[in-house]
Write a protein that holds these residues in place. Structure first.
Motif, mmCIF file in Angstrom:
data_model
loop_
_atom_site.group_PDB
_atom_site.id
_atom_site.type_symbol
_atom_site.label_atom_id
_atom_site.label_comp_id
_atom_site.label_asym_id
_atom_site.label_seq_id
_atom_site.Cartn_x
_atom_site.Cartn_y
_atom_site.Cartn_z
ATOM 1 N N ALA A 227 0.807 -1.223 0.000
ATOM 2 C CA ALA A 227 0.000 0.000 0.000
ATOM 3 C C ALA A 227 0.837 1.269 0.000
ATOM 4 O O ALA A 227 0.359 2.330 -0.390
ATOM 5 N N LEU A 228 2.097 1.183 0.451
ATOM 6 C CA LEU A 228 2.959 2.359 0.554
ATOM 7 C C LEU A 228 4.251 2.125 -0.229
ATOM 8 O O LEU A 228 5.331 1.977 0.351
ATOM 9 N N PRO A 229 4.199 2.125 -1.552
ATOM 10 C CA PRO A 229 5.387 1.789 -2.330
ATOM 11 C C PRO A 229 6.445 2.882 -2.379
ATOM 12 O O PRO A 229 7.613 2.589 -2.643
ATOM 13 N N PHE A 230 6.066 4.152 -2.144
ATOM 14 C CA PHE A 230 6.998 5.254 -2.310
ATOM 15 C C PHE A 230 7.102 6.109 -1.050
ATOM 16 O O PHE A 230 6.083 6.406 -0.422
ATOM 17 N N PRO A 231 8.314 6.561 -0.697
ATOM 18 C CA PRO A 231 8.437 7.588 0.344
ATOM 19 C C PRO A 231 8.032 8.924 -0.258
ATOM 20 O O PRO A 231 8.569 9.335 -1.287
ATOM 21 N N LEU A 232 7.080 9.601 0.342
ATOM 22 C CA LEU A 232 6.580 10.872 -0.172
ATOM 23 C C LEU A 232 6.788 11.952 0.874
ATOM 24 O O LEU A 232 6.375 11.801 2.019
ATOM 25 N N ASP A 233 7.409 13.053 0.472
ATOM 26 C CA ASP A 233 7.737 14.125 1.398
ATOM 27 C C ASP A 233 6.636 15.181 1.441
ATOM 28 O O ASP A 233 5.788 15.271 0.538
ATOM 29 N N TYR A 234 6.681 16.005 2.457
ATOM 30 C CA TYR A 234 5.689 17.070 2.606
ATOM 31 C C TYR A 234 5.734 18.024 1.408
ATOM 32 O O TYR A 234 6.781 18.552 1.047
ATOM 33 N N THR A 235 4.602 18.222 0.796
ATOM 34 C CA THR A 235 4.349 19.038 -0.401
ATOM 35 C C THR A 235 5.112 18.559 -1.628
ATOM 36 O O THR A 235 5.290 19.302 -2.592
ATOM 37 N N GLY A 236 5.528 17.300 -1.640
ATOM 38 C CA GLY A 236 6.069 16.717 -2.857
ATOM 39 C C GLY A 236 4.982 16.624 -3.918
ATOM 40 O O GLY A 236 3.806 16.395 -3.603
ATOM 41 N N LEU A 237 5.365 16.795 -5.181
ATOM 42 C CA LEU A 237 4.418 16.783 -6.296
ATOM 43 C C LEU A 237 4.528 15.480 -7.085
ATOM 44 O O LEU A 237 5.630 15.035 -7.412
ATOM 45 N N THR A 238 3.386 14.903 -7.393
ATOM 46 C CA THR A 238 3.318 13.697 -8.216
ATOM 47 C C THR A 238 2.376 13.966 -9.372
ATOM 48 O O THR A 238 1.246 14.425 -9.155
ATOM 49 N N ARG A 239 2.823 13.694 -10.588
ATOM 50 C CA ARG A 239 2.027 14.018 -11.775
ATOM 51 C C ARG A 239 1.545 12.752 -12.475
ATOM 52 O O ARG A 239 2.346 11.834 -12.714
ATOM 53 N N VAL A 240 0.275 12.749 -12.813
ATOM 54 C CA VAL A 240 -0.350 11.622 -13.501
ATOM 55 C C VAL A 240 -1.080 12.144 -14.731
ATOM 56 O O VAL A 240 -1.802 13.141 -14.651
ATOM 57 N N VAL A 241 -0.881 11.487 -15.864
ATOM 58 C CA VAL A 241 -1.635 11.793 -17.076
ATOM 59 C C VAL A 241 -2.752 10.756 -17.215
ATOM 60 O O VAL A 241 -2.500 9.547 -17.146
ATOM 61 N N ALA A 242 -3.974 11.240 -17.363
ATOM 62 C CA ALA A 242 -5.138 10.356 -17.508
ATOM 63 C C ALA A 242 -5.702 10.519 -18.920
ATOM 64 O O ALA A 242 -6.212 11.584 -19.261
ATOM 65 N N ARG A 243 -5.597 9.485 -19.734
ATOM 66 C CA ARG A 243 -6.065 9.545 -21.110
ATOM 67 C C ARG A 243 -7.526 9.148 -21.220
ATOM 68 O O ARG A 243 -8.067 8.450 -20.359
ATOM 69 N N ARG A 244 -8.149 9.568 -22.296
ATOM 70 C CA ARG A 244 -9.564 9.277 -22.499
ATOM 71 C C ARG A 244 -9.834 7.795 -22.675
ATOM 72 O O ARG A 244 -10.943 7.323 -22.409
ATOM 73 N N ASP A 245 -8.832 7.044 -23.147
ATOM 74 C CA ASP A 245 -9.024 5.607 -23.359
ATOM 75 C C ASP A 245 -8.866 4.798 -22.077
ATOM 76 O O ASP A 245 -8.871 3.568 -22.101
ATOM 77 N N GLY A 246 -8.715 5.483 -20.955
ATOM 78 C CA GLY A 246 -8.612 4.797 -19.670
ATOM 79 C C GLY A 246 -7.197 4.555 -19.195
ATOM 80 O O GLY A 246 -6.996 4.105 -18.061
ATOM 81 N N VAL A 247 -6.208 4.835 -20.029
ATOM 82 C CA VAL A 247 -4.816 4.654 -19.629
ATOM 83 C C VAL A 247 -4.408 5.759 -18.653
ATOM 84 O O VAL A 247 -4.719 6.930 -18.863
ATOM 85 N N ARG A 248 -3.714 5.375 -17.598
ATOM 86 C CA ARG A 248 -3.213 6.309 -16.595
ATOM 87 C C ARG A 248 -1.704 6.102 -16.474
ATOM 88 O O ARG A 248 -1.246 4.974 -16.293
ATOM 89 N N LYS A 249 -0.953 7.182 -16.579
ATOM 90 C CA LYS A 249 0.500 7.075 -16.498
ATOM 91 C C LYS A 249 1.053 8.042 -15.457
ATOM 92 O O LYS A 249 0.752 9.230 -15.500
#
Length: 206
Positions: free
Chosen positions: A164-186
């Motif tokens: 459930a916790l794969p990544f260490p994430l710091d306070y106010t760290g930014l994570t970007r995800v692209v969500a495509r119309r075909d359902g693909v998420r990167k």
């Protein structure tokens, strides 16, 4: 569309009595507010169509500087609250190693506390974020202020990672995800820190 997921800034500690009926919902510390302010410059070059936050105080307060700078309202989403939202005390994660070494060990290994219903947590977080994606189709961008557990569980869902916790994430760290119309998420980036590196003291890193 693009999702920018932001972990909240450093919150206060709340030592609740076991018999207390009030849920712990800490506000940001002074350092946490400074960290939140740095998000404004970090996203200065990004077009932003909406700002969302968990209903928990630390996420809402972290979202406020960006929303104010862009003239947007903070839209709160109850299902983006952290897995510990119903607890009666709050211990910042960087204090766990000293005060609850067993829980710290579990987190380092990628696991939430044993009492957490991980499939239910994952289901509500994924559903909440997918609703945001659906509300902003095309080339729009939504910035979502939430929690380390929330962001991690969503990344794990996208990447097929079981813990459930794969990544260490710091306070106010930014994570970007692209969500495509075909359902693909990167996931494009995870835990960007350049904007706040000098405000992450060793003791407050995740």
């Amino acid at each position: 569309m693009r999702l920018v997921l932001v972990r909240h800034g450093l919150p206060d500690r709340i030592d609740g009595a076991p018999e207390a009926a009030v849920r712990a919902d800490p506000a940001l510390t002074e350092l946490g507010r400074r960290q939140a302010g740095r998000v404004v410059d970090a996203l200065a070059g990004d077009p932003i169509d909406a700002v969302y936050a968990s209903t928990m105080a630390r996420a809402r307060q972290t979202a406020e500087p960006l929303a104010l700078a862009r003239g947007l309202a903070v839209r709160t989403v109850h299902d983006l609250r952290e897995y510990d939202a119903d607890e009666q005390q709050y211990l910042p994660v960087h204090e766990l190693a000293r005060e609850n070494p067993e829980q710290w060990r579990r987190m380092v290994e990628g696991h939430l506390p044993e009492h957490v219903d991980v499939p239910a947590f994952r289901a509500r977080v994924v559903a909440a974020l997918e609703e945001i994606v659906a509300a902003h189709p095309g080339r729009r961008t939504a910035v979502v202020f939430a929690h380390a557990g929330v962001i991690n569980i969503y990344l794990g869902h996208l990447l097929g990672i079981e813990p459930a916790l794969p990544f260490p994430l710091d306070y106010t760290g930014l994570t970007r995800v692209v969500a495509r119309r075909d359902g693909v998420r990167k996931a494009r980036t995870v835990n960007e820190l350049a904007h706040v590196a000098d405000l992450l003291e060793p003791a407050t890193r995740a």
